[in-house]
Design a protein around this motif. Structure first.
Motif, mmCIF file in Angstrom:
data_model
loop_
_atom_site.group_PDB
_atom_site.id
_atom_site.type_symbol
_atom_site.label_atom_id
_atom_site.label_comp_id
_atom_site.label_asym_id
_atom_site.label_seq_id
_atom_site.Cartn_x
_atom_site.Cartn_y
_atom_site.Cartn_z
ATOM 1 N N GLY A 42 37.622 31.256 58.217
ATOM 2 C CA GLY A 42 37.923 32.340 57.293
ATOM 3 C C GLY A 42 38.085 31.878 55.860
ATOM 4 O O GLY A 42 37.855 30.719 55.523
ATOM 5 N N LEU A 43 38.486 32.818 55.028
ATOM 6 C CA LEU A 43 38.685 32.553 53.606
ATOM 7 C C LEU A 43 40.134 32.136 53.379
ATOM 8 O O LEU A 43 41.050 32.938 53.497
ATOM 9 C CB LEU A 43 38.393 33.813 52.794
ATOM 10 C CG LEU A 43 36.970 34.352 52.872
ATOM 11 C CD1 LEU A 43 36.904 35.756 52.299
ATOM 12 C CD2 LEU A 43 36.017 33.438 52.142
ATOM 13 N N PHE A 102 32.198 38.312 44.518
ATOM 14 C CA PHE A 102 32.118 36.906 44.847
ATOM 15 C C PHE A 102 30.868 36.244 44.277
ATOM 16 O O PHE A 102 29.803 36.873 44.174
ATOM 17 C CB PHE A 102 32.115 36.708 46.364
ATOM 18 C CG PHE A 102 33.466 36.841 46.999
ATOM 19 C CD1 PHE A 102 33.983 38.090 47.296
ATOM 20 C CD2 PHE A 102 34.219 35.719 47.291
ATOM 21 C CE1 PHE A 102 35.232 38.226 47.881
ATOM 22 C CE2 PHE A 102 35.471 35.839 47.879
ATOM 23 C CZ PHE A 102 35.975 37.095 48.170
ATOM 24 N N GLN B 33 41.276 46.608 51.298
ATOM 25 C CA GLN B 33 39.849 46.509 51.047
ATOM 26 C C GLN B 33 39.179 45.824 52.232
ATOM 27 O O GLN B 33 39.768 44.972 52.890
ATOM 28 C CB GLN B 33 39.590 45.705 49.771
ATOM 29 C CG GLN B 33 40.203 46.346 48.536
ATOM 30 C CD GLN B 33 40.016 45.506 47.293
ATOM 31 O OE1 GLN B 33 39.362 44.475 47.317
ATOM 32 N NE2 GLN B 33 40.564 45.975 46.178
ATOM 33 N N TYR B 35 35.555 43.796 53.444
ATOM 34 C CA TYR B 35 34.389 43.065 52.986
ATOM 35 C C TYR B 35 33.579 42.618 54.197
ATOM 36 O O TYR B 35 34.109 42.420 55.294
ATOM 37 C CB TYR B 35 34.807 41.823 52.189
ATOM 38 C CG TYR B 35 35.489 42.117 50.874
ATOM 39 C CD1 TYR B 35 36.807 42.566 50.825
ATOM 40 C CD2 TYR B 35 34.810 41.949 49.677
ATOM 41 C CE1 TYR B 35 37.423 42.847 49.627
ATOM 42 C CE2 TYR B 35 35.425 42.218 48.462
ATOM 43 C CZ TYR B 35 36.725 42.664 48.442
ATOM 44 O OH TYR B 35 37.336 42.934 47.250
ATOM 45 N N GLN B 37 30.696 39.586 55.277
ATOM 46 C CA GLN B 37 29.999 38.360 54.910
ATOM 47 C C GLN B 37 28.913 38.092 55.950
ATOM 48 O O GLN B 37 29.207 37.819 57.113
ATOM 49 C CB GLN B 37 30.960 37.169 54.847
ATOM 50 C CG GLN B 37 30.317 35.879 54.383
ATOM 51 C CD GLN B 37 31.329 34.734 54.267
ATOM 52 O OE1 GLN B 37 32.367 34.738 54.907
ATOM 53 N NE2 GLN B 37 31.026 33.743 53.447
ATOM 54 N N PRO B 43 31.068 37.032 50.754
ATOM 55 C CA PRO B 43 31.645 38.341 51.060
ATOM 56 C C PRO B 43 31.214 39.404 50.069
ATOM 57 O O PRO B 43 31.166 39.158 48.853
ATOM 58 C CB PRO B 43 33.156 38.085 50.976
ATOM 59 C CG PRO B 43 33.303 36.619 51.207
ATOM 60 C CD PRO B 43 32.096 36.000 50.559
ATOM 61 N N PHE B 88 36.083 41.070 56.848
ATOM 62 C CA PHE B 88 37.398 40.680 56.347
ATOM 63 C C PHE B 88 38.119 41.880 55.746
ATOM 64 O O PHE B 88 37.498 42.738 55.139
ATOM 65 C CB PHE B 88 37.260 39.644 55.227
ATOM 66 C CG PHE B 88 36.713 38.314 55.645
ATOM 67 C CD1 PHE B 88 35.366 38.024 55.478
ATOM 68 C CD2 PHE B 88 37.537 37.342 56.175
ATOM 69 C CE1 PHE B 88 34.851 36.792 55.835
ATOM 70 C CE2 PHE B 88 37.034 36.103 56.544
ATOM 71 C CZ PHE B 88 35.686 35.841 56.372
ATOM 72 N N PHE B 97 43.008 37.263 52.156
ATOM 73 C CA PHE B 97 42.211 37.886 53.194
ATOM 74 C C PHE B 97 42.766 37.587 54.576
ATOM 75 O O PHE B 97 43.415 36.560 54.798
ATOM 76 C CB PHE B 97 40.775 37.371 53.119
ATOM 77 C CG PHE B 97 39.976 37.959 51.996
ATOM 78 C CD1 PHE B 97 40.167 37.536 50.696
ATOM 79 C CD2 PHE B 97 39.053 38.956 52.233
ATOM 80 C CE1 PHE B 97 39.446 38.088 49.651
ATOM 81 C CE2 PHE B 97 38.318 39.520 51.198
ATOM 82 C CZ PHE B 97 38.515 39.083 49.906
ATOM 83 N N ALA B 99 41.921 36.645 58.558
ATOM 84 C CA ALA B 99 41.081 35.561 59.063
ATOM 85 C C ALA B 99 39.650 36.019 59.344
ATOM 86 O O ALA B 99 38.751 35.204 59.497
ATOM 87 C CB ALA B 99 41.687 34.963 60.323
ATOM 88 N N ARG B 102 34.453 37.868 63.459
ATOM 89 C CA ARG B 102 33.026 37.547 63.481
ATOM 90 C C ARG B 102 32.342 38.366 64.560
ATOM 91 O O ARG B 102 32.701 38.275 65.739
ATOM 92 C CB ARG B 102 32.801 36.064 63.734
ATOM 93 C CG ARG B 102 31.331 35.685 63.750
ATOM 94 C CD ARG B 102 31.140 34.225 64.051
ATOM 95 N NE ARG B 102 31.660 33.397 62.987
ATOM 96 C CZ ARG B 102 31.604 32.069 63.009
ATOM 97 N NH1 ARG B 102 31.084 31.435 64.043
ATOM 98 N NH2 ARG B 102 32.085 31.373 62.006
#
Lengths: 111, 107
Positions: A42-43, A102, B33, B35, B37, B43, B88, B97, B99, B102
């Motif tokens: 993750g981010l 981004f 929010q 997002y 990716q 993202p 996310f 964010f 985690a 997926r």
């Protein structure tokens, strides 16, 4: 309108060296965020700058640092590189408190 | 800062099945929010929810914000291979964010 740009695209460093990553936000955006994304993960929030000030930082050691310049561009510095610092580093910008845009990221590889 | 938890971490579905990811916060969020990716990408903003109980739709995607503004969900109806990626959520403010979830879709 140009998007968020990051440089370099790829960076290869040796363990113990320093890396400097750069980010140019979208014109008019005052906030810049930095994230680390290890492969498949993750981010991880690193840093948030707004109006030249560091507003918040994530749970990273002090060797991760940065700054924001008067033109709102930003630098992320990573000192004493370790192998586990290898990751995609993403920068995002936003007008404060709204959606984030981004960049394409800098792929840092530490060998 | 605000910390959001996201579940599940992974979801594998057959094309045509539905998919839902959940985002939960221990504190009230001013907004949330979402997002997406794509693999190999960065993202991209999908939507922002602000009001308690708000529901927004984008084609096959339905986003909900809980009444207490502490949780949110993203539901995809009849998944397609183009839905593959990591989703996310992020709380406003310092943009931390979750985690991510997926999603993989089997044709």
């Amino acid at each position: 309108e140009a998007g968020v740009t990051q440089s370099p695209t790829h960076l290869i460093k040796t363990r113990g060296q320093q890396a400097t990553l750069r980010c140019s936000p979208i014109s008019g955006h005052t906030s810049v965020y930095w994230y680390q994304q290890a492969l498949g993960l993750g981010l991880q929030f690193l840093l948030w700058y707004d109006e030249g000030e560091e507003r918040n930082r994530g749970n990273f050691p002090p060797r991760f640092s940065g700054r924001q310049f008067p033109n709102y561009s930003s630098e992320l510095n990573v000192n004493a590189l370790e192998l586990e610092d290898s990751a995609l580093y993403l920068c995002a910008s936003s007008p404060t408190g709204t959606r984030a845009f981004f960049g394409q990221g800098t792929r840092l590889t530490v060998v | 800062g605000q910390q959001v938890m996201q579940i599940p971490q992974y979801q594998h579905v057959q094309e045509g099945e539905d998919f839902t990811t959940y985002c939960n916060s221990s504190t009230t969020l001013s907004n949330i929010q979402w997002y997406k990716q794509r693999p190999g990408g960065h993202p991209v903003f999908l939507i922002q929810l602000v009001k308690s109980g708000e529901v927004k739709k984008q084609k096959r995607l339905t986003f909900q914000f809980g009444e207490a503004k502490k949780n949110s969900s993203l539901h995809i109806t009849a998944t397609q291979t183009t839905d593959v990626g990591t989703y996310f959520c992020a709380g406003r403010g310092d943009m931390r964010f979750g985690a991510g979830t997926r999603l993989t879709v089997k044709p």
